[in-house]
Design an enzyme around this catalytic site. Sequence first.
Site, PDB file in Angstrom:
ATOM      1  N   ASP A  88      91.403  30.882  32.385  1.00  0.00           N
ATOM      2  CA  ASP A  88      92.160  31.875  33.146  1.00  0.00           C
ATOM      3  C   ASP A  88      91.534  33.255  32.931  1.00  0.00           C
ATOM      4  O   ASP A  88      91.181  33.620  31.811  1.00  0.00           O
ATOM      5  CB  ASP A  88      93.623  31.885  32.693  1.00  0.00           C
ATOM      6  CG  ASP A  88      94.465  32.859  33.500  1.00  0.00           C
ATOM      7  OD1 ASP A  88      94.877  32.494  34.612  1.00  0.00           O
ATOM      8  OD2 ASP A  88      94.697  33.995  33.018  1.00  0.00           O
ATOM      9  N   ASN A  96      93.336  43.147  40.441  1.00  0.00           N
ATOM     10  CA  ASN A  96      93.516  43.068  41.892  1.00  0.00           C
ATOM     11  C   ASN A  96      94.321  44.250  42.417  1.00  0.00           C
ATOM     12  O   ASN A  96      93.988  44.856  43.440  1.00  0.00           O
ATOM     13  CB  ASN A  96      94.241  41.766  42.254  1.00  0.00           C
ATOM     14  CG  ASN A  96      93.307  40.729  42.838  1.00  0.00           C
ATOM     15  OD1 ASN A  96      92.164  41.021  43.154  1.00  0.00           O
ATOM     16  ND2 ASN A  96      93.788  39.520  42.986  1.00  0.00           N
ATOM     17  N   ASP A 105      87.948  39.131  44.371  1.00  0.00           N
ATOM     18  CA  ASP A 105      87.147  37.999  44.830  1.00  0.00           C
ATOM     19  C   ASP A 105      85.752  38.020  44.210  1.00  0.00           C
ATOM     20  O   ASP A 105      85.187  36.973  43.863  1.00  0.00           O
ATOM     21  CB  ASP A 105      87.031  38.008  46.357  1.00  0.00           C
ATOM     22  CG  ASP A 105      88.336  37.644  47.043  1.00  0.00           C
ATOM     23  OD1 ASP A 105      89.251  37.139  46.360  1.00  0.00           O
ATOM     24  OD2 ASP A 105      88.445  37.881  48.263  1.00  0.00           O
ATOM     25  N   GLU A 131      93.120  32.470  39.931  1.00  0.00           N
ATOM     26  CA  GLU A 131      92.104  32.903  38.982  1.00  0.00           C
ATOM     27  C   GLU A 131      91.869  31.874  37.887  1.00  0.00           C
ATOM     28  O   GLU A 131      91.307  32.189  36.836  1.00  0.00           O
ATOM     29  CB  GLU A 131      92.497  34.248  38.345  1.00  0.00           C
ATOM     30  CG  GLU A 131      93.672  34.207  37.396  1.00  0.00           C
ATOM     31  CD  GLU A 131      95.018  34.346  38.088  1.00  0.00           C
ATOM     32  OE1 GLU A 131      95.986  34.718  37.410  1.00  0.00           O
ATOM     33  OE2 GLU A 131      95.103  34.076  39.297  1.00  0.00           O
TER      34      GLU A 131
END
Length: 223
Positions: A88, A96, A105, A131
């Site tokens: 993770d 983000n 991304d 993620e």
Amino acid sequence: YRLSEENRHLIATLSSKNQTLLEMNRELEAKIHARTHELAEANTRLAQLAVTDGLTGLYNHRHLHERLALECERSARNGLPLSLLMIDVDHFKFYNDHHGHPAGDEVLRQLARLLGEGRRANDVVARYGGEEFVLVLPDTDGEGAELFASKLREEVAAQTMTAEQGPFQVTISMGVAEYPQDSRDPSELIERADQALYRCKRGGRNCVMRWSKARTTGERPAA
């Protein structure tokens, strides 16, 4: 004489038409061969797209489950260990929210590249969702997987990534589970690794935790 000439002319005409027909057949065979090759390439691309995550180029969630089931069967048949890493990206939502989804991304793409470059030929690297990534390590016990995960965590933490906003660093947390020691089937193996990952995130992130240690000792993961 006239009949002989007509016969000669007819033979010449037939010969010319036969030659034309042969040339047309060769052209048709060449077109069929080219078309068959194009269709084969298209089918190969479609098959690859069906098992590939569009953002990262790694295997997708569905193909991961298919490969994991096969690897668990092979592990049980050969009596060899199998380990799974649930990975993770730490604080990904924060990244983000502050830098935008395109930058997020890019984080996932560059991390996917690192994961892909570090794998062995028979390892399976997949994007699990969001993620989260999964790395399946055949012929690797929990101790070996934990050591591998620790080195991978250090490598990612030391890596300088790039985006439009400039250079940046990310860290990852990992949960480790071993088959068949920690689980009886592929789904449970994923669940165990996910539980270890959750414990790792609770302990401060940027760390590695084996499910067996979290279960038996309540050990706090080390950064």
